[in-house]
Design a protein around this motif. Sequence first.
Motif, PDB file in Angstrom:
ATOM      1  N   GLY A  42       0.786  -1.223   0.000  1.00 46.19           N
ATOM      2  CA  GLY A  42       0.000   0.000   0.000  1.00 46.19           C
ATOM      3  C   GLY A  42       0.822   1.278   0.000  1.00 46.19           C
ATOM      4  O   GLY A  42       0.309   2.353   0.276  1.00 46.19           O
ATOM      5  N   ARG A  43       2.105   1.159  -0.354  1.00 49.45           N
ATOM      6  CA  ARG A  43       2.972   2.343  -0.427  1.00 49.45           C
ATOM      7  C   ARG A  43       4.138   2.044  -1.376  1.00 49.45           C
ATOM      8  O   ARG A  43       4.524   0.897  -1.557  1.00 49.45           O
ATOM      9  N   VAL A 145       0.033   4.181  -5.766  1.00 42.98           N
ATOM     10  CA  VAL A 145      -0.760   3.685  -4.643  1.00 42.98           C
ATOM     11  C   VAL A 145      -2.244   3.667  -5.022  1.00 42.98           C
ATOM     12  O   VAL A 145      -2.949   2.683  -4.776  1.00 42.98           O
ATOM     13  N   LYS A 146      -2.716   4.729  -5.636  1.00 44.00           N
ATOM     14  CA  LYS A 146      -4.110   4.777  -6.095  1.00 44.00           C
ATOM     15  C   LYS A 146      -4.357   3.699  -7.141  1.00 44.00           C
ATOM     16  O   LYS A 146      -5.377   2.998  -7.102  1.00 44.00           O
ATOM     17  N   ARG A 149      -4.736   0.290  -5.573  1.00 42.40           N
ATOM     18  CA  ARG A 149      -6.081   0.085  -4.991  1.00 42.40           C
ATOM     19  C   ARG A 149      -7.084  -0.263  -6.088  1.00 42.40           C
ATOM     20  O   ARG A 149      -7.913  -1.148  -5.916  1.00 42.40           O
ATOM     21  N   GLU A 150      -7.027   0.448  -7.210  1.00 43.05           N
ATOM     22  CA  GLU A 150      -7.914   0.146  -8.330  1.00 43.05           C
ATOM     23  C   GLU A 150      -7.676  -1.274  -8.834  1.00 43.05           C
ATOM     24  O   GLU A 150      -8.617  -2.015  -9.112  1.00 43.05           O
ATOM     25  N   ALA A 152      -6.522  -3.845  -7.303  1.00 49.91           N
ATOM     26  CA  ALA A 152      -6.938  -4.874  -6.348  1.00 49.91           C
ATOM     27  C   ALA A 152      -8.453  -4.926  -6.153  1.00 49.91           C
ATOM     28  O   ALA A 152      -8.960  -5.908  -5.608  1.00 49.91           O
ATOM     29  N   ALA A 153      -9.160  -3.878  -6.571  1.00 51.54           N
ATOM     30  CA  ALA A 153     -10.610  -3.829  -6.355  1.00 51.54           C
ATOM     31  C   ALA A 153     -11.311  -4.886  -7.198  1.00 51.54           C
ATOM     32  O   ALA A 153     -10.913  -5.136  -8.340  1.00 51.54           O
TER      33      ALA A 153
END
Length: 157
Positions: A42-43, A145-146, A149-150, A152-153
């Motif tokens: 996440g980073r 990072v954004k 997240r996308e 992994a969604a």
Amino acid sequence: MASLRDIMTYLCEHYPYKDDLSRAKLTKLVYLADWKSAIDHGRQMSNIEWYFDNYGPFVWKVWDTASENPETFEIEKSENMFGNPKHVIRLTGRAAPASLEPEEQAVLDHVISTTKDLGWNDFIKLVYSTYPVVSSERYSQLDLVKKAREYAAPPPL
């Protein structure tokens, strides 16, 4: 967050084909490490603000870090197989060891093992196939990072 100097030092020390560590390749290896870290932790590993230019993810920070740390890095000027200028980034004999956390070393080891046997064309295909590149417009900032997240969604129903 690891320092860029430490990330580059680790890659230069552990990458098995030292002559392959051109400015472009080392930059893209750092990008792959930042992308893998964004997915897994996440980073990013580095504090680089990645930019998607004509040649994929690129910044001058890797080159600047090598140039500004002559006690750690030396830059060897040579030519690639097409006769174009090539700058290989190497460790000097005075380089201090990289100071990284085990999880950071694991990310870099993964990047090295995934890329070490790829020729340039396959390496570039890998970089260009990453989600931040395929899902972004050229000439834009890449928020890894954004994008992680996308990525992994779950897909929408």
